[in-house]
Scaffold this motif. Sequence first.
Motif, PDB file in Angstrom:
ATOM      1  N   ILE A 267       0.864  -1.184   0.000  1.00  0.00           N
ATOM      2  CA  ILE A 267       0.000   0.000   0.000  1.00  0.00           C
ATOM      3  C   ILE A 267       0.893   1.224   0.000  1.00  0.00           C
ATOM      4  CG2 ILE A 267      -1.794   1.251   1.251  1.00  0.00           C
ATOM      5  CD1 ILE A 267      -2.619  -1.468   2.462  1.00  0.00           C
ATOM      6  N   ALA A 268       0.656   2.106  -0.962  1.00  0.00           N
ATOM      7  CA  ALA A 268       1.483   3.310  -1.100  1.00  0.00           C
ATOM      8  C   ALA A 268       0.602   4.515  -1.371  1.00  0.00           C
ATOM      9  CB  ALA A 268       2.485   3.133  -2.238  1.00  0.00           C
ATOM     10  N   LYS A 269       0.995   5.647  -0.824  1.00  0.00           N
ATOM     11  CA  LYS A 269       0.320   6.903  -1.143  1.00  0.00           C
ATOM     12  C   LYS A 269       0.796   7.387  -2.509  1.00  0.00           C
ATOM     13  CE  LYS A 269       0.073   8.308   3.695  1.00  0.00           C
ATOM     14  NZ  LYS A 269       0.600   9.216   4.715  1.00  0.00           N
ATOM     15  N   ALA A 270       0.039   8.281  -3.112  1.00  0.00           N
ATOM     16  CA  ALA A 270       0.384   8.840  -4.414  1.00  0.00           C
ATOM     17  C   ALA A 270       1.439   9.944  -4.290  1.00  0.00           C
ATOM     18  CB  ALA A 270      -0.868   9.384  -5.097  1.00  0.00           C
ATOM     19  N   TYR A 271       1.948  10.142  -3.104  1.00  0.00           N
ATOM     20  CA  TYR A 271       3.016  11.087  -2.798  1.00  0.00           C
ATOM     21  C   TYR A 271       3.813  10.480  -1.658  1.00  0.00           C
ATOM     22  CZ  TYR A 271      -0.598  12.284   0.584  1.00  0.00           C
ATOM     23  OH  TYR A 271      -1.565  12.215   1.559  1.00  0.00           O
ATOM     24  N   THR A 272       4.810  11.172  -1.146  1.00  0.00           N
ATOM     25  CA  THR A 272       5.660  10.616  -0.094  1.00  0.00           C
ATOM     26  C   THR A 272       5.449  11.358   1.217  1.00  0.00           C
ATOM     27  OG1 THR A 272       7.329  10.007  -1.730  1.00  0.00           O
ATOM     28  CG2 THR A 272       8.069  10.130   0.547  1.00  0.00           C
TER      29      THR A 272
ATOM     30  N   VAL B 199      -0.984   7.735 -12.700  1.00  0.00           N
ATOM     31  CA  VAL B 199      -0.993   6.371 -12.166  1.00  0.00           C
ATOM     32  C   VAL B 199      -0.189   5.439 -13.072  1.00  0.00           C
ATOM     33  CG1 VAL B 199      -2.460   4.388 -11.608  1.00  0.00           C
ATOM     34  CG2 VAL B 199      -3.166   6.697 -10.932  1.00  0.00           C
ATOM     35  N   GLU B 200      -0.373   5.547 -14.370  1.00  0.00           N
ATOM     36  CA  GLU B 200       0.365   4.696 -15.306  1.00  0.00           C
ATOM     37  C   GLU B 200       1.862   4.988 -15.243  1.00  0.00           C
ATOM     38  OE1 GLU B 200      -1.581   5.265 -19.056  1.00  0.00           O
ATOM     39  OE2 GLU B 200      -3.051   3.687 -18.629  1.00  0.00           O
TER      40      GLU B 200
ATOM     41  N   ALA C 176       5.736  -3.534 -10.174  1.00  0.00           N
ATOM     42  CA  ALA C 176       4.541  -4.266  -9.733  1.00  0.00           C
ATOM     43  C   ALA C 176       3.322  -3.521 -10.270  1.00  0.00           C
ATOM     44  CB  ALA C 176       4.477  -4.357  -8.213  1.00  0.00           C
ATOM     45  N   PRO C 177       2.277  -4.251 -10.646  1.00  0.00           N
ATOM     46  CA  PRO C 177       1.078  -3.583 -11.152  1.00  0.00           C
ATOM     47  C   PRO C 177       0.270  -2.928 -10.027  1.00  0.00           C
ATOM     48  CG  PRO C 177       0.707  -5.941 -11.055  1.00  0.00           C
ATOM     49  CD  PRO C 177       2.151  -5.710 -10.679  1.00  0.00           C
ATOM     50  N   ILE C 178      -0.363  -1.812 -10.356  1.00  0.00           N
ATOM     51  CA  ILE C 178      -1.304  -1.185  -9.421  1.00  0.00           C
ATOM     52  C   ILE C 178      -2.648  -1.840  -9.681  1.00  0.00           C
ATOM     53  CG2 ILE C 178      -2.459   0.966  -8.766  1.00  0.00           C
ATOM     54  CD1 ILE C 178       0.142   2.422  -9.639  1.00  0.00           C
ATOM     55  N   ARG C 179      -3.158  -2.551  -8.683  1.00  0.00           N
ATOM     56  CA  ARG C 179      -4.397  -3.318  -8.841  1.00  0.00           C
ATOM     57  C   ARG C 179      -5.583  -2.716  -8.101  1.00  0.00           C
ATOM     58  NH1 ARG C 179      -2.893  -5.515 -13.015  1.00  0.00           N
ATOM     59  NH2 ARG C 179      -1.902  -7.555 -13.025  1.00  0.00           N
ATOM     60  N   ILE C 180      -5.307  -1.801  -7.155  1.00  0.00           N
ATOM     61  CA  ILE C 180      -6.376  -1.158  -6.397  1.00  0.00           C
ATOM     62  C   ILE C 180      -6.059   0.332  -6.339  1.00  0.00           C
ATOM     63  CG2 ILE C 180      -7.579  -1.028  -4.170  1.00  0.00           C
ATOM     64  CD1 ILE C 180      -6.585  -3.916  -3.649  1.00  0.00           C
ATOM     65  N   LEU C 181      -7.084   1.148  -6.515  1.00  0.00           N
ATOM     66  CA  LEU C 181      -6.907   2.599  -6.469  1.00  0.00           C
ATOM     67  C   LEU C 181      -7.879   3.167  -5.451  1.00  0.00           C
ATOM     68  CD1 LEU C 181      -5.278   4.834  -7.867  1.00  0.00           C
ATOM     69  CD2 LEU C 181      -7.160   5.087  -9.469  1.00  0.00           C
ATOM     70  N   SER C 182      -7.378   4.061  -4.583  1.00  0.00           N
ATOM     71  CA  SER C 182      -8.217   4.691  -3.569  1.00  0.00           C
ATOM     72  C   SER C 182      -8.213   6.199  -3.783  1.00  0.00           C
ATOM     73  CB  SER C 182      -7.697   4.347  -2.171  1.00  0.00           C
ATOM     74  OG  SER C 182      -8.491   4.983  -1.200  1.00  0.00           O
TER      75      SER C 182
ATOM     76  N   VAL D 167       0.095  -3.530  -6.018  1.00  0.00           N
ATOM     77  CA  VAL D 167       0.096  -2.306  -5.219  1.00  0.00           C
ATOM     78  C   VAL D 167      -1.308  -1.721  -5.144  1.00  0.00           C
ATOM     79  CG1 VAL D 167       0.959   0.082  -5.126  1.00  0.00           C
ATOM     80  CG2 VAL D 167       2.507  -1.780  -5.752  1.00  0.00           C
ATOM     81  N   CYS D 168      -1.650  -1.215  -3.977  1.00  0.00           N
ATOM     82  CA  CYS D 168      -2.844  -0.406  -3.771  1.00  0.00           C
ATOM     83  C   CYS D 168      -2.351   1.032  -3.636  1.00  0.00           C
ATOM     84  CB  CYS D 168      -3.581  -0.844  -2.508  1.00  0.00           C
ATOM     85  SG  CYS D 168      -4.916   0.284  -2.038  1.00  0.00           S
ATOM     86  N   LEU D 169      -2.738   1.898  -4.566  1.00  0.00           N
ATOM     87  CA  LEU D 169      -2.310   3.296  -4.545  1.00  0.00           C
ATOM     88  C   LEU D 169      -3.415   4.135  -3.920  1.00  0.00           C
ATOM     89  CD1 LEU D 169       0.089   5.097  -5.516  1.00  0.00           C
ATOM     90  CD2 LEU D 169      -1.337   5.639  -7.497  1.00  0.00           C
TER      91      LEU D 169
END
Length: 193
Positions: A19-24, A152-153, A161-167, A81-83
């Motif tokens: 699980i990762a945020k779209a920023y740091t 995202v792409e 790793a592919p991003i499979r979930i987006l929040s 990954v869940c972004l």
Amino acid sequence: GAATGLGLAPRQLAKVIGIAKAYTTRVGNGPMPTEFAPALADRFRRQAGEFGATTGRPRRCGWLDLVLLRHAVRVNGIQEVCLTKLDVLRGFRSLKIATAYRRGRRTLRTPPLDAREWNDCRPVYRSMKGWSEPVTGARAWKELPAAARDYVEGIEESIGAPIRILSLGPGRESTFPMPKVRSTGKGIAARRR
């Protein structure tokens, strides 16, 4: 942590989802090459709600650091990954993603091994177009603005790793599975349908 903390054998873990945020973000002292300047950090922190849940202490915020994210994927055996928190990036005219570090004349695509080298690392950024449209109401990939999909792409192409979930927000309804991507044969994600 599951293997050491729960006593599970590593071979019993069928899938590892990161699980990762779209920023740091970061808490505490130490190096953070992509950290925002103080004025932007304060504005962003309020917008993103980046304060410790227990202490209320402000988190340090910065542009997405792909050097660290690639490293996390590699060393943790992350397969998907869940972004999260993509919605927080709305309103930026342009976004930056750190693809590497510069240290003197060297370009580093992995974190330095020697902690003393961190202070000399400067991020190498890839700029991407931002978006102004709200994304929190989106319930499918196609409903996102083109710039958000490109962002995202761009992450997915670089992390291994592919991003499979987006929040796109705190509610359950704001989280959805991602469509699978066709391979272009070059290791770069093709456009999603």
